[in-house]
Design an enzyme around this catalytic site. Structure first.
Site: not given
Ligand code: TA6
Length: 295
Positions: A168, A269
């Site tokens: 992320h 991500e």
């Protein structure tokens, strides 16, 4: 703790372990190619910059460092699920790997001047309460001309388990207006903010509102272009990519994000989410890897 880590794993002139906020421990890397900081809490890269470059990653100036809440910024490792748990909303969002202290397994000085740090997270009584399986995670982070974050997910038990992941990453930007995201033209995405409608665009896109897209069936690299710098994000072991910017209201509503946070970062991500959640069979290992290259 840092002294023992430095005795065993320190690399003179390249990698040292130091005390960070709230008594946490971080690895500080300075090599001929780049610098970085990696927190053992969450196994989270918080800083990365090639020599001569400004920071590539964004860390919230109002991030919370308490060894409980995930630090807002850098490269949180969301595992073994992304966003809410598929069946139990009481479980922590984005799994638990980013909320656990990882162990140092190995450090290596590369022949090319890069530095490698290998961290592990093994299933235990605490993880079994949230995820009733046996696993061994091995996170291999390589800091050099590029930043490589590789998560190896091994099933050490006798039952197959679902493995949802998002590397992320919060990429630092200088203002959202000039940012264009390319490499995903013609790739379908699920628009999480529009009834999970499946959409597709034919050219690089910019940001004009809160954006949360899950690109599917895509092994494509992504490039974030803006101002005087482009950052290319390559991947393997992943067929889904999440692109997120909170925009104004969500920035204001997020306690550990400044009101103008949306102007300071874009998340790209590398993921195994949605239909791309993997099943890891007993004894098998799934590897997902993200490489960030400043151009
Ligand atoms: O990846 C996008 C997202 O799922 C957003 O919905 C937002 O919740 C973000 O992750 C951050 O999640 P966190 O739990 O770190 O606040």
């Amino acid at each position: 703790m840092q002294d023992e880590l430095n005795r065993i794993h320190g690399i003179d002139g390249q990698l040292q372990f130091a005390q960070a906020e709230a008594g946490l421990t971080k690895a500080v890397i300075n090599n001929p190619l780049a610098s970085a900081e990696i927190h053992l809490f969450g196994g989270q890269v918080l800083q990365y910059a090639p020599v001569g470059q400004r920071p590539v990653l964004w860390v919230s100036p109002t991030a919370i460092y308490n060894g409980v809440k995930a630090i807002r910024g850098g490269v949180p490792i969301c595992w073994p699920w992304f966003m809410s748990h598929p069946t139990d909303p009481t479980l922590p969002a984005h799994g638990f790997a980013r909320n656990r202290v990882w162990s140092v397994a190995k450090t290596t000085a590369g022949d090319d001047g890069s530095t490698q740090l290998e961290l592990t997270l093994i299933s235990d009584e605490e993880s079994r309460k949230l995820f009733p399986y046996e696993f061994a995670l091995r996170l291999v982070i390589e800091v050099g001309k590029q930043l490589s974050v590789e998560l190896n997910i091994q099933n050490t038990g006798s039952i197959p388990f679902p493995s949802g992941t998002a590397i992320h990453t919060y990429y630092a930007i200088d203002g959202i207006e000039a940012i264009r995201c390319s490499g995903l033209a013609g790739v379908e995405f699920v628009d999480n903010l529009d009834g999970e409608t499946i959409k597709c665009e034919d050219e690089p896109f910019g940001f004009e509102a809160e954006t949360e897209r899950v690109y599917i069936n895509s092994g494509h690299a992504v490039t974030l272009q803006g101002g005087d710098r482009s950052v290319r994000i390559e991947k393997s072991g992943s067929q889904s990519t999440v692109v997120w910017n909170p925009w104004i209201e969500k920035s204001k509503a997020t306690g550990d994000c400044p009101d103008d946070g949306y102007q300071q970062f874009v998340c790209v991500e590398t993921a195994n989410v949605g239909q791309d959640v993997r099943t890891v069979e007993p004894g098998q290992t799934h590897t997902i890897r993200q490489v960030t290259i400043v151009q």
